[in-house]
Design an enzyme around this catalytic site. Structure first.
Site, PDB file in Angstrom:
ATOM      1  N   GLY A 183       0.693  -1.249   0.072  1.00  0.00           N
ATOM      2  CA  GLY A 183       0.407   0.069   0.311  1.00  0.00           C
ATOM      3  C   GLY A 183       1.046   1.001  -0.197  1.00  0.00           C
ATOM      4  O   GLY A 183       0.246   1.732   0.231  1.00  0.00           O
ATOM      5  N   GLY A 233       2.001   2.694  -2.698  1.00  0.00           N
ATOM      6  CA  GLY A 233       2.508   3.513  -4.134  1.00  0.00           C
ATOM      7  C   GLY A 233       2.812   2.530  -4.497  1.00  0.00           C
ATOM      8  O   GLY A 233       3.880   2.836  -6.153  1.00  0.00           O
ATOM      9  N   SER A 253       0.257  -4.908  -4.923  1.00  0.00           N
ATOM     10  CA  SER A 253      -1.023  -5.728  -4.910  1.00  0.00           C
ATOM     11  C   SER A 253      -1.457  -6.318  -6.098  1.00  0.00           C
ATOM     12  O   SER A 253      -1.733  -7.300  -6.608  1.00  0.00           O
ATOM     13  CB  SER A 253      -2.424  -4.826  -4.513  1.00  0.00           C
ATOM     14  OG  SER A 253      -2.493  -3.948  -5.102  1.00  0.00           O
ATOM     15  N   ASP A 258      -1.179  -0.229 -13.176  1.00  0.00           N
ATOM     16  CA  ASP A 258      -0.469  -1.228 -12.195  1.00  0.00           C
ATOM     17  C   ASP A 258      -0.103  -2.058 -13.095  1.00  0.00           C
ATOM     18  O   ASP A 258       0.953  -3.117 -13.133  1.00  0.00           O
ATOM     19  CB  ASP A 258      -1.167  -1.310 -11.180  1.00  0.00           C
ATOM     20  CG  ASP A 258      -0.677   0.197  -9.556  1.00  0.00           C
ATOM     21  OD1 ASP A 258      -0.587   0.906 -10.568  1.00  0.00           O
ATOM     22  OD2 ASP A 258      -0.757   0.290  -8.835  1.00  0.00           O
TER      23      ASP A 258
HETATM   24  O1  PMV Z   1      -1.327   3.513  -4.242  1.00  0.00           O
HETATM   25  P1  PMV Z   1      -1.386   2.332  -5.769  1.00  0.00           P
HETATM   26  O2  PMV Z   1      -0.157   2.329  -6.260  1.00  0.00           O
HETATM   27  O3  PMV Z   1      -1.709   1.964  -5.837  1.00  0.00           O
HETATM   28  O4  PMV Z   1      -1.555   3.341  -6.911  1.00  0.00           O
HETATM   29  C1  PMV Z   1      -2.738   3.618  -7.257  1.00  0.00           C
HETATM   30  C2  PMV Z   1      -2.773   4.744  -8.334  1.00  0.00           C
HETATM   31  C3  PMV Z   1      -4.344   6.080  -8.635  1.00  0.00           C
HETATM   32  O5  PMV Z   1      -3.881   6.407 -10.122  1.00  0.00           O
HETATM   33  C4  PMV Z   1      -4.061   6.748  -7.911  1.00  0.00           C
HETATM   34  C5  PMV Z   1      -5.337   5.119  -8.812  1.00  0.00           C
HETATM   35  C6  PMV Z   1      -5.594   4.371  -9.481  1.00  0.00           C
HETATM   36  O6  PMV Z   1      -5.991   3.431 -10.162  1.00  0.00           O
HETATM   37  O7  PMV Z   1      -4.440   4.125 -11.255  1.00  0.00           O
END
Ligand code: PMV
Length: 328
Positions: free
Chosen positions: A114, A116, A120, A164
């Site tokens: 979680g 960034g 996941s 992701d």
């Molecule tokens: O924090 P992470 O790796 O889950 O990234 C989220 C990225 C967002 O742009 C905020 C949401 C998404 O699904 O793209």
């Protein structure tokens, strides 16, 4: 047993704005989740997770996470992690037609949860790949990425972009705009990561941006401005102009900060990197806490971050050219 791994990622540009159809450029890094899968005869799912920044837990159940594994770690983190594995296995049953297939699943990850760095997505990509192969089916990368996206999207109530999961499945630097996902040529980037030891709540942060965007035209303009930064960033990447990439990362951080998704520790790490002479620095991912990404070919930024109060871990990350890796 069948074993697959998949990399985590940093966002060079475009998180949050990507949710509203702007392009984003994530880049896979050599920090991986490894998922081992062994078929079971009884249709049950048994998951063992070590090093998931969760102290390690083992759960055996045959339904969904609602049965509630009784273990001594944060419930929300466990149900999040279990939700992703559940979702991945659901995709595997769907794609193979083996509705009753059960599995022993072992997860190891060196990607903080979680924070960034796409933990996941990496777990979901590796889990789907290993479990389908365990049943004799090898998915094309595009389908693997799509199935992984469907899993994330369901677990996150529809609030997920393809960034992701596509990046983790294919590796390298990628460009994602809505359903259009492609690989980008990127120079060898001197990536340094600072981690504050915390995690942001992606759902809450995405909802916060959504509200701001609905309330203020200038917030909607800020989201569009992030899209402009990304398009400039693509040109800078194509030119291999690291100075310009860094400048645009700084700009991107400022816009994310305006949208309320930075935090004191993220800002402190970003400024420590800039003061140390990094080409640029920004938060990566949903924000609220977690990681920053900076570009610096010298050891200065890593050293500065390791002495920065609030930075728990600083490390250099190689770009991962390989996405999903089939190990056994
Ligand atoms: O924090 P992470 O790796 O889950 O990234 C989220 C990225 C967002 O742009 C905020 C949401 C998404 O699904 O793209």
């Amino acid at each position: 047993m069948t074993l697959s791994s998949a990399p985590g990622k940093v966002y060079l540009f475009g998180e949050h704005a990507v949710v509203y159809g702007e392009p984003a450029v994530p880049c896979a890094i050599e920090r991986r989740a490894r998922v081992g899968v062994q078929r079971r005869d009884d249709g049950k799912l048994r998951v063992r997770a070590d090093d998931l920044s969760l102290d390690g837990f083992t759960v055996e159940y045959d339904g969904t996470t609602e049965d509630g594994p009784d273990i001594d770690v944060s419930k929300s983190l466990v149900s999040a992690a279990m939700g992703y594995v559940d979702g991945a296995i659901e995709q595997v049953r769907e794609v193979t037609g083996e509705d009753d297939a059960g599995f022993d699943v072992t997860i190891e990850s060196d990607i903080p949860l979680g924070a960034g760095l796409g933990s996941s997505a990496a777990v979901v990509v590796a889990a789907i790949d290993a479990a389908t192969r365990e049943l004799g089916v090898t998915l094309e990368t595009a389908e693997l990425a799509e199935r992984a996206y469907q899993t994330e999207s369901r677990v996150q109530d529809g609030q997920a972009s393809r960034a992701d999961t596509f990046c983790s499945a294919t590796g390298g630097a990628v460009r994602v705009e809505g359903e259009d996902c492609r690989t980008l040529e990127a120079p060898d980037l001197p990536i340094v990561i600072g981690f504050d030891g915390g995690a942001g709540d992606t759902g809450q942060l995405v909802a916060g941006v959504r509200e701001l965007r609905a309330e203020y035209d200038f917030a909607a303009d800020t989201v569009e401005a992030i899209g402009d930064v990304v398009r400039n960033g693509e040109d800078a990447l194509a030119d291999g102009d690291i100075e310009e990439i860094g400048r645009l990362m700084d700009f991107n951080h400022g816009l994310l900060s305006a949208l309320g998704v930075s935090s004191r520790s993220l800002d402190t790490m970003v400024w420590a990197a800039r003061d140390a002479g990094a080409y640029g620095a920004k938060l990566t991912g949903a924000g609220g806490g977690g990681c920053i990404v900076a570009l610096d070919p010298t050891p200065e930024t890593e050293t500065a971050l390791s002495f920065t109060p609030g930075c728990e871990e600083a490390f250099r990350a190689e770009l991962a050219d390989e996405g999903v890796a089939r190990l056994e």
